[in-house]
Design an enzyme around this catalytic site. Structure first.
Site, PDB file in Angstrom:
ATOM      1  N   CYS A 107       0.862  -1.180   0.000  1.00 32.69           N
ATOM      2  CA  CYS A 107       0.000   0.000   0.000  1.00 32.69           C
ATOM      3  C   CYS A 107       0.899   1.231   0.000  1.00 32.69           C
ATOM      4  O   CYS A 107       1.604   1.488   0.973  1.00 32.69           O
ATOM      5  CB  CYS A 107      -0.871  -0.055   1.254  1.00 32.69           C
ATOM      6  N   CYS A 118     -11.062  14.375   4.120  1.00 31.94           N
ATOM      7  CA  CYS A 118     -12.209  13.523   4.445  1.00 31.94           C
ATOM      8  C   CYS A 118     -12.304  13.445   5.975  1.00 31.94           C
ATOM      9  O   CYS A 118     -11.283  13.339   6.666  1.00 31.94           O
ATOM     10  CB  CYS A 118     -12.042  12.131   3.835  1.00 31.94           C
ATOM     11  N   GLU A 169      -4.140  11.662  -2.333  1.00 32.54           N
ATOM     12  CA  GLU A 169      -5.131  11.380  -3.375  1.00 32.54           C
ATOM     13  C   GLU A 169      -4.364  11.258  -4.690  1.00 32.54           C
ATOM     14  O   GLU A 169      -3.893  12.261  -5.242  1.00 32.54           O
ATOM     15  CB  GLU A 169      -6.165  12.512  -3.425  1.00 32.54           C
ATOM     16  N   SER A 200      -6.784   3.973  -5.967  1.00 28.52           N
ATOM     17  CA  SER A 200      -7.987   4.294  -5.192  1.00 28.52           C
ATOM     18  C   SER A 200      -8.170   5.804  -5.163  1.00 28.52           C
ATOM     19  O   SER A 200      -7.229   6.549  -4.894  1.00 28.52           O
ATOM     20  CB  SER A 200      -7.813   3.757  -3.768  1.00 28.52           C
ATOM     21  N   SER A 222     -13.576   5.471  -3.327  1.00 32.99           N
ATOM     22  CA  SER A 222     -13.904   5.666  -1.912  1.00 32.99           C
ATOM     23  C   SER A 222     -15.246   6.366  -1.821  1.00 32.99           C
ATOM     24  O   SER A 222     -15.330   7.584  -1.902  1.00 32.99           O
ATOM     25  CB  SER A 222     -12.819   6.525  -1.260  1.00 32.99           C
ATOM     26  N   LEU A 223     -16.294   5.593  -1.646  1.00 32.00           N
ATOM     27  CA  LEU A 223     -17.647   6.160  -1.693  1.00 32.00           C
ATOM     28  C   LEU A 223     -18.118   6.600  -0.297  1.00 32.00           C
ATOM     29  O   LEU A 223     -18.454   7.755  -0.080  1.00 32.00           O
ATOM     30  CB  LEU A 223     -18.609   5.128  -2.300  1.00 32.00           C
ATOM     31  N   HIS A 224     -18.227   5.681   0.620  1.00 33.76           N
ATOM     32  CA  HIS A 224     -18.498   5.953   2.047  1.00 33.76           C
ATOM     33  C   HIS A 224     -19.881   6.478   2.405  1.00 33.76           C
ATOM     34  O   HIS A 224     -20.188   6.633   3.589  1.00 33.76           O
ATOM     35  CB  HIS A 224     -17.457   6.904   2.651  1.00 33.76           C
ATOM     36  N   CYS A 343      -5.905   1.202   7.554  1.00 33.75           N
ATOM     37  CA  CYS A 343      -6.425   2.264   6.686  1.00 33.75           C
ATOM     38  C   CYS A 343      -6.746   3.503   7.492  1.00 33.75           C
ATOM     39  O   CYS A 343      -7.402   3.434   8.518  1.00 33.75           O
ATOM     40  CB  CYS A 343      -7.751   1.854   6.044  1.00 33.75           C
TER      41      CYS A 343
HETATM   42  N1  SAH Z   1      -7.239   9.223  -1.407  1.00 33.40           N
HETATM   43  C1  SAH Z   1      -7.491   7.891  -1.877  1.00 33.40           C
HETATM   44  C2  SAH Z   1      -6.563   6.830  -1.327  1.00 33.40           C
HETATM   45  C3  SAH Z   1      -6.223   6.841   0.163  1.00 33.40           C
HETATM   46  S1  SAH Z   1      -7.322   6.220   1.381  1.00 33.40           S
HETATM   47  C4  SAH Z   1      -8.926   7.529  -1.628  1.00 33.40           C
HETATM   48  O1  SAH Z   1      -9.640   8.303  -0.998  1.00 33.40           O
HETATM   49  O2  SAH Z   1      -9.360   6.501  -2.103  1.00 33.40           O
HETATM   50  C5  SAH Z   1      -7.518   4.512   1.284  1.00 33.40           C
HETATM   51  C6  SAH Z   1      -8.876   4.061   1.876  1.00 33.40           C
HETATM   52  O3  SAH Z   1      -8.907   4.084   3.334  1.00 33.40           O
HETATM   53  C7  SAH Z   1      -9.986   4.985   1.438  1.00 33.40           C
HETATM   54  O4  SAH Z   1     -11.109   4.271   1.037  1.00 33.40           O
HETATM   55  C8  SAH Z   1     -10.222   5.782   2.687  1.00 33.40           C
HETATM   56  O5  SAH Z   1     -11.446   6.419   2.636  1.00 33.40           O
HETATM   57  C9  SAH Z   1     -10.078   4.734   3.764  1.00 33.40           C
HETATM   58  N2  SAH Z   1      -9.921   5.296   5.110  1.00 33.40           N
HETATM   59  C10 SAH Z   1      -9.402   6.497   5.420  1.00 33.40           C
HETATM   60  N3  SAH Z   1      -9.430   6.691   6.752  1.00 33.40           N
HETATM   61  C11 SAH Z   1      -9.980   5.592   7.304  1.00 33.40           C
HETATM   62  C12 SAH Z   1     -10.240   5.205   8.653  1.00 33.40           C
HETATM   63  N4  SAH Z   1      -9.952   5.980   9.696  1.00 33.40           N
HETATM   64  N5  SAH Z   1     -10.774   3.987   8.867  1.00 33.40           N
HETATM   65  C13 SAH Z   1     -11.040   3.192   7.808  1.00 33.40           C
HETATM   66  N6  SAH Z   1     -10.828   3.511   6.531  1.00 33.40           N
HETATM   67  C14 SAH Z   1     -10.296   4.699   6.266  1.00 33.40           C
END
Ligand code: SAH
Length: 369
Positions: A107, A118, A169, A200, A222-224, A343
């Site tokens: 990673c 975020c 990002e 990602s 990364s939708l969330h 993550c």
């Molecule tokens: N900027 C990119 C890649 C980095 S984050 C993106 O947003 O995809 C990699 C993944 O981890 C993303 O899906 C992100 O939203 C998630 N992530 C970030 N912080 C987290 C946390 N505290 N707990 C779980 N997942 C998290």
């Protein structure tokens, strides 16, 4: 001085060819040097025995092969490894290697810090410092390969998968990332399959379209959140590129691929925020529109965050609801959290946070490009 030398680790095959042409050399030198650097792990020109001494000396004057420096390596109980790597200028980034059966997933980071902010991500809370260069991105892979002993990218203990899910990002550092992807997948360099290299993104829509013109790497989104109201809060870039636009760009990306890959949708589950049955049902409706699989990531806590991880029951209930809706769903097991490698726990050391306001400029760059 070393600043003025070109770091050849960061030159894509075509840029390396151009480099040799400029030196008045034949283009095939690029293939030789690519192999030396990325397959043999050469860090000096002296090692390049199929290149004349005169040319090696010339190269040493104008170019260098320089890797970022490891300042800390931690190995978790579950064998996840985390490195802190110092980049030029003193900032540090974090990188994680996750072994799982035959797989070794690396990673890697694309920026020092992140500008997207975020609400549930500790990297975002650190602010943004700068983009990494291609050499610094590819250098991370070299560091990981070296950690297994003699440099051997194709050996048994190789890095089998790369995910750009570390700090930053990737689509906000478009050009450097695209060149790094090319080197990861290039036969004369690391030769990884496009199915094993995943970018990602939080959803920089114009850059997703641009990406599809230059590469066919695998894509994770990364939708969330299942609706704009909630996503605006969690992933602020949604205010600029709302869910409908994002989903359309994902459809366009995958419709262009020659094979039948699908998008990975990442959804960090946060207790009481986006983990309720009604969120799951709304998500089913949304995801039915795109060929995808869903990866649920239970929230990983970090200092000064009010968010909480849902109970195991709530996670399973959410998953069942998705499966009922016929969405292929997995839950990402938390790895390496005893060494803060999970993550969203990657923070690195952002030296200069004053450049945070840079985010608007960068957003503009990404959209204008
Ligand atoms: N900027 C990119 C890649 C980095 S984050 C993106 O947003 O995809 C990699 C993944 O981890 C993303 O899906 C992100 O939203 C998630 N992530 C970030 N912080 C987290 C946390 N505290 N707990 C779980 N997942 C998290």
């Amino acid at each position: 001085m070393s600043e003025q030398k070109v770091n050849l680790i960061g030159l894509s095959p075509s840029k390396l060819e151009a480099f040799f042409e400029e030196l008045g050399e034949k283009r095939f030198r690029a293939t030789q040097v690519l192999k030396w650097i990325h397959q043999q792990g050469a860090s000096s020109f002296d090692e390049m025995t199929n290149i004349s001494k005169a040319l090696r000396e010339r190269l040493a004057e104008v170019a260098e092969i320089r890797e970022p420096e490891v300042v800390l390596e931690k190995i978790s109980k579950d064998e996840t490894r985390k490195w802190v790597i110092r980049m030029d200028g003193g900032s540090a980034i974090e990188m994680v290697l996750i072994p799982e059966g035959d797989r070794r997933t690396l990673c890697i980071s694309s920026q020092v810090g992140c500008s997207l902010d975020c609400s549930f991500c500790s990297t975002g809370k650190q602010g943004f410092n700068r983009n990494l260069s291609t050499a610094e991105i590819v250098g991370q892979l070299r560091v990981a390969i070296r950690s297994f002993g003699p440099f051997d990218p194709s050996g048994d203990r190789r890095v089998s998968n790369i995910v750009l899910m570390g700090m930053g990002e990737p689509l906000m550092n478009f050009d450097a990332v695209v060149d790094a992807l090319e080197l990861f997948m290039e036969d004369n360099a690391y030769g990884l399959s496009k199915r094993r290299v995943t970018l990602s993104t939080a959803g920089v829509v114009p850059a997703i379209d641009k990406l599809s013109e230059v590469t066919d790497v695998s894509l994770a989104i990364s939708l969330h959140a299942p609706n704009n109201e909630l996503r605006d809060q969690l992933v602020p870039i949604n205010r600029r590129y709302p869910i409908e636009q994002l989903m359309d760009s994902v459809k366009r990306y995958f419709s262009k691929l020659a094979d039948r890959r699908v998008a990975t949708i990442e959804y960090t589950l946060i207790a009481g925020i986006n983990d309720q049955p009604e969120h799951a049902r709304e998500l089913v409706k949304l995801l039915k529109q795109v060929p995808c699989k869903l990866n649920l990531i239970p929230f990983n806590p970090f200092p000064n965050s009010d968010y909480k991880r849902p109970s195991e029951d709530a996670i399973q209930r959410f998953k069942m609801e998705m499966l009922k809706g016929k969405i292929l769903t997995t839950v990402r097991r938390t790895r390496g959290d005893d060494v803060d490698a999970a993550c969203g726990q990657l923070v690195g050391q952002v030296q200069d946070r004053t450049r945070r306001s840079q985010k608007y400029i960068d957003l503009q760059d990404a959209t204008d490009a």
